[in-house]
Design a protein around this motif. Structure first.
Motif, short mmCIF file in Angstrom:
data_model
loop_
_atom_site.label_atom_id
_atom_site.label_comp_id
_atom_site.label_asym_id
_atom_site.label_seq_id
_atom_site.Cartn_x
_atom_site.Cartn_y
_atom_site.Cartn_z
N ALA A 52 -4.11 -4.32 -2.57
CA ALA A 52 -2.78 -4.32 -3.20
C ALA A 52 -2.45 -5.69 -3.79
N LEU A 53 -2.69 -6.73 -3.02
CA LEU A 53 -2.40 -8.08 -3.50
C LEU A 53 -3.24 -8.44 -4.72
N ALA A 54 -4.48 -7.94 -4.74
CA ALA A 54 -5.35 -8.20 -5.89
C ALA A 54 -4.79 -7.59 -7.17
N HIS A 55 -3.96 -6.55 -7.03
CA HIS A 55 -3.35 -5.88 -8.18
C HIS A 55 -1.85 -6.21 -8.31
N ASN A 56 -1.42 -7.22 -7.58
CA ASN A 56 -0.02 -7.66 -7.63
C ASN A 56 0.96 -6.55 -7.25
N ILE A 57 0.56 -5.76 -6.27
CA ILE A 57 1.42 -4.69 -5.75
C ILE A 57 2.12 -5.20 -4.49
N GLU A 58 3.42 -4.95 -4.40
CA GLU A 58 4.18 -5.38 -3.23
C GLU A 58 3.65 -4.70 -1.98
N VAL A 59 3.60 -5.47 -0.88
CA VAL A 59 3.08 -4.96 0.39
C VAL A 59 4.19 -4.95 1.44
N TYR A 60 4.25 -3.87 2.20
CA TYR A 60 5.24 -3.69 3.26
C TYR A 60 4.49 -3.37 4.55
N GLN A 61 4.78 -4.14 5.64
CA GLN A 61 4.01 -3.99 6.87
C GLN A 61 4.92 -3.81 8.10
N PRO A 62 5.54 -2.67 8.24
CA PRO A 62 6.43 -2.44 9.39
C PRO A 62 5.64 -2.23 10.68
N LYS A 63 6.16 -2.75 11.79
CA LYS A 63 5.52 -2.52 13.08
C LYS A 63 5.67 -1.06 13.49
N ARG A 64 6.84 -0.49 13.20
CA ARG A 64 7.10 0.91 13.52
C ARG A 64 7.76 1.57 12.31
N ILE A 65 7.00 2.40 11.61
CA ILE A 65 7.51 3.04 10.41
C ILE A 65 8.65 4.01 10.72
N ARG A 66 8.80 4.38 11.99
CA ARG A 66 9.83 5.34 12.38
C ARG A 66 11.22 4.73 12.53
N GLU A 67 11.31 3.39 12.45
CA GLU A 67 12.62 2.75 12.54
C GLU A 67 13.48 3.15 11.33
N PRO A 68 14.76 3.39 11.51
CA PRO A 68 15.64 3.87 10.42
C PRO A 68 15.63 2.99 9.18
N GLU A 69 15.54 1.68 9.37
CA GLU A 69 15.57 0.78 8.21
C GLU A 69 14.36 0.95 7.30
N CYS A 70 13.24 1.48 7.86
CA CYS A 70 12.04 1.69 7.05
C CYS A 70 12.28 2.78 6.01
N ALA A 71 12.84 3.89 6.44
CA ALA A 71 13.14 4.98 5.52
C ALA A 71 14.11 4.52 4.44
N ALA A 72 15.09 3.76 4.86
CA ALA A 72 16.08 3.27 3.90
C ALA A 72 15.43 2.39 2.84
N TYR A 73 14.50 1.56 3.27
CA TYR A 73 13.81 0.67 2.32
C TYR A 73 12.93 1.47 1.36
N LEU A 74 12.20 2.44 1.89
CA LEU A 74 11.30 3.24 1.05
C LEU A 74 12.08 4.02 -0.01
N LYS A 75 13.27 4.46 0.34
CA LYS A 75 14.10 5.22 -0.60
C LYS A 75 14.46 4.41 -1.85
N THR A 76 14.56 3.09 -1.69
CA THR A 76 14.97 2.26 -2.82
C THR A 76 13.95 2.28 -3.96
N PHE A 77 12.72 2.69 -3.67
CA PHE A 77 11.68 2.70 -4.70
C PHE A 77 11.69 4.00 -5.51
N GLU A 78 12.39 5.01 -5.03
CA GLU A 78 12.50 6.31 -5.71
C GLU A 78 11.13 6.82 -6.18
#
Length: 317
Positions: A52-78
């Motif tokens: 991803a970094l080689a293609h300049n793609i943003e990387v997101y590394q949550p410890k627990r994807i099930r945390e509510p803030e993770c879903a909220a963040y993913l939604k912003t990308f539509e």
């Protein structure tokens, strides 16, 4: 399509690269947190993060994807769709429902066979003639969603977990690109999995590599190939770990105890099993390099009658 990609190892990175090459807009790569590795405990990126970094793609590394803030963040990308390949965490229904096309998983088996974490190794260990890759519409279960498309791969007689990994990595990348094209043009079909045919393949643990010499030679030879390159199949000699990288089944045998070395000369190292014999072709003693059995025997003589142990405390004799 606008894609959020989720994955971690090389298998997933191959699919990510294929999606980028196909012209899709990968707006975010989600992968496991960095882990320290080696004696120096230096931080190592996952294969997906590096790609991803080689293609300049943003990387997101949550410890627990099930945390509510993770879903909220993913939604912003539509995103139009999420593609998941060997990510390593279970997604919530909220996340599964974010993209308009849902989430598609690239799984390295012909579902419903070998759901779970280690389908590649299991296909070799079980002696399957064929396996493959499945693209699946994800649901709340573990690898239980509708099958979208599959591609089959025949296993070679000398197939290892590593060689099959590479074949399925390539096949999975191509199948994912094809599936997304069919989703885009509305021609994809969905097939319910037959639950009566479901087989689960749990995570591979190092302890699975300990060779039980009472098992048949053919079964042990498949274990050796299936666990190559990790964690490898191994036994113990003089209290040291002896990894077995390659072996060949031989017919016959006698009443000797399973694990007994029948023949050890300049050319071969043959061991009695519970059914048949196993000629060890490539080995690696603890602290030494991987080498052909004949080279090993020149530097570390083993006598006929030696019995390989199943743990270090036994030490063999």
């Amino acid at each position: 399509m606008k894609i959020i990609f989720m994955g971690t190892p090389d298998f997933a990175a191959g699919t990510l690269e294929a999606l980028i090459a196909a012209g899709h807009d990968v707006v975010l790569a989600v992968t496991q947190p960095d882990k320290p590795k080696g004696r120096g405990k230096s931080v190592q990126f996952s294969a997906v993060k590096s790609a991803a970094l080689a293609h300049n793609i943003e990387v997101y590394q949550p410890k627990r994807i099930r945390e509510p803030e993770c879903a909220a963040y993913l939604k912003t990308f539509e995103p139009d769709i999420m593609v998941v390949a060997a990510f390593g965490q279970i997604l919530t229904e909220e996340i599964l429902n974010i993209p308009r096309h849902g989430c598609v998983n690239v799984h390295a088996s012909l579902l419903p066979k070998y759901r779970g974490a280690a389908p590649i190794q299991q296909a070799v260990i079980n002696g399957d003639e064929k396996t493959g890759v499945t693209t699946m519409q994800m649901d709340a279960g573990i690898d239980t969603g509708d099958i979208l498309e599959t591609t089959e791969i025949m296993l070679a007689e000398d197939e290892t977990g590593g060689s099959l990994f590479e074949k399925l990595k390539t096949a999975g990348a191509a199948l994912c690109v094809q599936t997304l094209a069919h989703i885009e043009d509305g021609t994809v079909t969905r097939t319910k999995q037959d639950e009566s045919q479901a087989v689960y393949a749990g995570m591979i643990k190092k302890s699975m590599g300990v060779i039980d010499w009472t098992k048949p030679a053919a079964e042990t030879e498949r274990l050796i190939r299936g666990l190559n390159p990790w964690p490898s199949a191994f036994t113990y000699l003089d209290g040291k770990t002896l990894k077995i990288w390659k072996a060949q089944v031989q017919e016959g045998g006698d009443a000797l105890q399973a694990g007994t070395v029948i023949l050890a000369d300049k050319q071969q190292l043959v061991v009695q099993t519970g059914d048949g014999q196993l000629s060890l072709k490539e080995v690696q003693l603890e602290g030494k390099k991987r080498m052909p059995a004949e080279a090993f025997l020149r530097g570390y003589p083993v006598r006929a009658g030696t019995v390989f142990a199943q743990d270090a405390c036994q030490k063999g004799h």
